[in-house]
Design a protein around this motif. Sequence first.
Motif, PDB file in Angstrom:
ATOM      1  N   LEU A  13       2.578   7.352 -43.039  1.00 33.27           N
ATOM      2  CA  LEU A  13       4.025   7.546 -42.957  1.00 33.27           C
ATOM      3  C   LEU A  13       4.443   8.251 -41.671  1.00 33.27           C
ATOM      4  N   SER A  14       3.709   9.288 -41.306  1.00 33.27           N
ATOM      5  CA  SER A  14       4.089  10.040 -40.107  1.00 33.27           C
ATOM      6  C   SER A  14       3.850   9.254 -38.826  1.00 33.27           C
ATOM      7  N   LEU A  21      13.024   8.646 -37.762  1.00 27.68           N
ATOM      8  CA  LEU A  21      12.505   8.441 -39.107  1.00 27.68           C
ATOM      9  C   LEU A  21      13.368   9.239 -40.078  1.00 27.68           C
ATOM     10  N   LEU A  22      14.009   8.543 -41.019  1.00 25.00           N
ATOM     11  CA  LEU A  22      14.785   9.192 -42.068  1.00 25.00           C
ATOM     12  C   LEU A  22      13.901   9.270 -43.304  1.00 25.00           C
ATOM     13  N   ALA A  64       5.792  17.946 -34.294  1.00 28.37           N
ATOM     14  CA  ALA A  64       4.374  17.768 -33.979  1.00 28.37           C
ATOM     15  C   ALA A  64       3.693  16.896 -35.024  1.00 28.37           C
ATOM     16  N   GLY A  65       2.944  15.915 -34.551  1.00 29.62           N
ATOM     17  CA  GLY A  65       2.188  15.051 -35.443  1.00 29.62           C
ATOM     18  C   GLY A  65       2.946  13.850 -35.968  1.00 29.62           C
ATOM     19  N   VAL A  66       4.234  13.752 -35.653  1.00 28.64           N
ATOM     20  CA  VAL A  66       5.060  12.626 -36.106  1.00 28.64           C
ATOM     21  C   VAL A  66       5.339  11.714 -34.916  1.00 28.64           C
ATOM     22  N   LYS A  67       5.097  10.431 -35.092  1.00 26.63           N
ATOM     23  CA  LYS A  67       5.255   9.494 -33.981  1.00 26.63           C
ATOM     24  C   LYS A  67       6.709   9.338 -33.557  1.00 26.63           C
ATOM     25  N   ALA A  68       7.632   9.311 -34.521  1.00 26.83           N
ATOM     26  CA  ALA A  68       9.057   9.187 -34.199  1.00 26.83           C
ATOM     27  C   ALA A  68       9.539  10.462 -33.516  1.00 26.83           C
ATOM     28  N   ALA A  69      10.359  10.301 -32.493  1.00 26.47           N
ATOM     29  CA  ALA A  69      10.855  11.470 -31.751  1.00 26.47           C
ATOM     30  C   ALA A  69      11.883  12.259 -32.547  1.00 26.47           C
ATOM     31  N   ARG A  70      12.459  11.647 -33.542  1.00 23.57           N
ATOM     32  CA  ARG A  70      13.496  12.309 -34.339  1.00 23.57           C
ATOM     33  C   ARG A  70      13.156  12.141 -35.817  1.00 23.57           C
ATOM     34  N   LEU A  71      13.190  13.216 -36.540  1.00 23.63           N
ATOM     35  CA  LEU A  71      12.921  13.195 -37.983  1.00 23.63           C
ATOM     36  C   LEU A  71      14.101  13.834 -38.692  1.00 23.63           C
ATOM     37  N   VAL A  72      14.581  13.176 -39.748  1.00 27.87           N
ATOM     38  CA  VAL A  72      15.656  13.743 -40.558  1.00 27.87           C
ATOM     39  C   VAL A  72      15.190  13.816 -42.002  1.00 27.87           C
ATOM     40  N   LEU A  73      15.143  15.019 -42.547  1.00 29.37           N
ATOM     41  CA  LEU A  73      14.842  15.208 -43.965  1.00 29.37           C
ATOM     42  C   LEU A  73      16.147  15.116 -44.744  1.00 29.37           C
ATOM     43  N   LEU A  74      16.135  14.329 -45.818  1.00 28.73           N
ATOM     44  CA  LEU A  74      17.357  14.071 -46.585  1.00 28.73           C
ATOM     45  C   LEU A  74      17.105  14.281 -48.070  1.00 28.73           C
ATOM     46  N   ALA A  75      18.010  14.951 -48.740  1.00 26.45           N
ATOM     47  CA  ALA A  75      17.891  15.194 -50.179  1.00 26.45           C
ATOM     48  C   ALA A  75      18.849  14.278 -50.933  1.00 26.45           C
ATOM     49  N   ALA A  76      18.290  13.467 -51.823  1.00 28.57           N
ATOM     50  CA  ALA A  76      19.100  12.585 -52.665  1.00 28.57           C
ATOM     51  C   ALA A  76      19.317  13.235 -54.022  1.00 28.57           C
ATOM     52  N   ALA A  77      20.456  12.952 -54.645  1.00 33.88           N
ATOM     53  CA  ALA A  77      20.773  13.552 -55.945  1.00 33.88           C
ATOM     54  C   ALA A  77      19.759  13.141 -57.005  1.00 33.88           C
ATOM     55  N   ASP A  78      19.303  11.894 -56.916  1.00 37.24           N
ATOM     56  CA  ASP A  78      18.313  11.372 -57.854  1.00 37.24           C
ATOM     57  C   ASP A  78      17.714  10.118 -57.232  1.00 37.24           C
ATOM     58  N   VAL A  95      21.854  10.895 -36.557  1.00 36.59           N
ATOM     59  CA  VAL A  95      21.255  10.319 -35.344  1.00 36.59           C
ATOM     60  C   VAL A  95      22.181   9.346 -34.621  1.00 36.59           C
ATOM     61  N   LYS A  96      23.397   9.192 -35.143  1.00 35.98           N
ATOM     62  CA  LYS A  96      24.316   8.178 -34.613  1.00 35.98           C
ATOM     63  C   LYS A  96      24.597   8.338 -33.130  1.00 35.98           C
ATOM     64  N   GLU A  97      24.765   9.564 -32.685  1.00 37.00           N
ATOM     65  CA  GLU A  97      25.131   9.817 -31.291  1.00 37.00           C
ATOM     66  C   GLU A  97      23.922  10.104 -30.397  1.00 37.00           C
ATOM     67  N   LEU A  98      22.712   9.899 -30.914  1.00 42.79           N
ATOM     68  CA  LEU A  98      21.513  10.281 -30.173  1.00 42.79           C
ATOM     69  C   LEU A  98      20.818   9.108 -29.482  1.00 42.79           C
ATOM     70  N   GLY A  99      21.396   7.926 -29.552  1.00 45.26           N
ATOM     71  CA  GLY A  99      20.843   6.778 -28.842  1.00 45.26           C
ATOM     72  C   GLY A  99      19.659   6.121 -29.507  1.00 45.26           C
ATOM     73  N   ALA A 100      19.461   6.356 -30.799  1.00 40.79           N
ATOM     74  CA  ALA A 100      18.352   5.716 -31.517  1.00 40.79           C
ATOM     75  C   ALA A 100      18.672   4.253 -31.767  1.00 40.79           C
ATOM     76  N   ALA A 101      17.872   3.377 -31.196  1.00 44.98           N
ATOM     77  CA  ALA A 101      18.082   1.936 -31.378  1.00 44.98           C
ATOM     78  C   ALA A 101      17.353   1.408 -32.604  1.00 44.98           C
ATOM     79  N   HIS A 102      16.273   2.101 -33.005  1.00 45.83           N
ATOM     80  CA  HIS A 102      15.469   1.660 -34.149  1.00 45.83           C
ATOM     81  C   HIS A 102      15.275   2.831 -35.095  1.00 45.83           C
TER      82      HIS A 102
END
Length: 532
Positions: A13-14, A21-22, A64-78, A95-102
């Motif tokens: 995954l990492s 990576l969301l 560190a250790g994650v291939k994606a340059a940006r990581l977002v941790l998200l909490a879902a209600a369920d 990440v909308k304004e950060l230029g992430a294409a993928h």
Amino acid sequence: MDYRSTVAEGPALSQVNADALLLVLTSDQAVTGDAVLDKLIKDAVAADDFALKAGRALYIHRPAGVKAARLVLLAAADAKPKSYKAAVVKGLAQVKELGAAHVAVASGKGLALSADHAKALALGVADATYVYRHTKPSASKAGALKKVTVVSTQADAAAVKAGLAQGQAVAEGVALGRELGNLPGNYCTPTHLGNEAKRLSREFKHIKAEVLDRRAIEKLGMGSFLSVSNGSAQPPRFIILRYQGAAASQAPVVLVGKGITFDTGGISIKPGAGMDEMKFDMGGAASVLGTFRAVAELKPKINLVGLIPTCENMPSGSSTKPGDVVTSMSGQTIEVLNTDAEGRLILCDALTYAERFKPAAVVDIATLTGACVVALGNVHSGLFSADEQLAGALLEAGQQSLDTAWRMPLDEEYGESLKSNFADLGNVGGREGGAITAAVFLSKFTKAYRWAHLDIAGSAWKSGGAKGGTGRPVGLLTQFILNQAAAGKDAIAPQLAKTAKAQGKATAGKTARKVAGKTARKAPARKAAAKA
């Protein structure tokens, strides 16, 4: 948008390759099986930077250790698709304004992905990245995000792939509905809607389109519809769409969409404040076109007909006046007590026209009443139907598609206020129960088939800073069509046929004769309309 799916579990995954990576987590099991990601989650929670509560998000740059340059941790209600979608949309905002294409979207072990999750994701991404540009050259020509990859386990891979395909098709239909709604009234005219129908027929071989002009509409005897168009310089159009995915002998589902491309209220003119939003009064027509767009992509084995009466409602010397009496295609006369109750006047003739298709069911969709907005706000569309099975099928489709409806009453007693001294019925009742009396009015033209009405006045568009079309209820309608196709040709057969089959052939014949006799005694107006 390019939607993809990939399989990655545990330590893989990492190492998912993406610009961002969301990671969607639930409170009951906030682990992934990937040591790098699990340590990041544990440390963030311990430091109170992140909490496993719905709506919480944490952006981590170049972890560190994650291939994606940006990581977002998200909490879902369920673990439900609705909560998953909400978390993904929250992550996209990060990440909308950060230029992430993928962007890749992964989830913790507590969240097994289904086709509904993938479909919800595609719809959420499409909604979050939509930008209106048609008459706004200053808008960015293209957003940064080009590709979204859903990361799943091997066990979920097939369902995710199928859900993404369906979600992308529905998203295209929703986008068409939004775009048509957002176009200004001087761009989106009745002629434009007719041209859009023809464009769909050129793009998809399974769709056939016919567009009738005023002369052809007059020949059909649609006096009620034409009375609304009298004050406008824009010519009316009656659009007929056909999609044939099953045998010609199979009864079609008919969708009828209100297409008032601008509504001033006519002689009963509206207040000036907020009148610009009356360009959205063709939301029903937009949803029918959007649904045909989605259905053409998905190719379900079902027959579908779309009917769109479309015109403007304008004040002029030739406009219909309060107190005028018009004759509908059904032969019933209508006293026009309020020219701002025009949607029902164009729909009633289209509903009469629907009889000729001998439909399995008819659903009309209309931004019909402000009263429905007062009753339900902008969360649910209003659903009216005396048919329990049909109403249930539409409610279920709304839940599945996250494009929900709420059932409203349709008691005959509400029709008392529609009585007129000078015509068969008036076009409005009193202020009380306005959404219900409008639906009861339409029901007077639907006795020949199974029928439901969706009042989308509160759900078809948003006001304020987020002003714009929503594309609803394309999601609900498309899911309804897919469900009926999956259930087979008897899914929405007339209730009589289902009852008769259960009771046996002898009972069927007796019941059919009884119903036919009652229908014959009540249907002189419908026979006249059929001849027209």
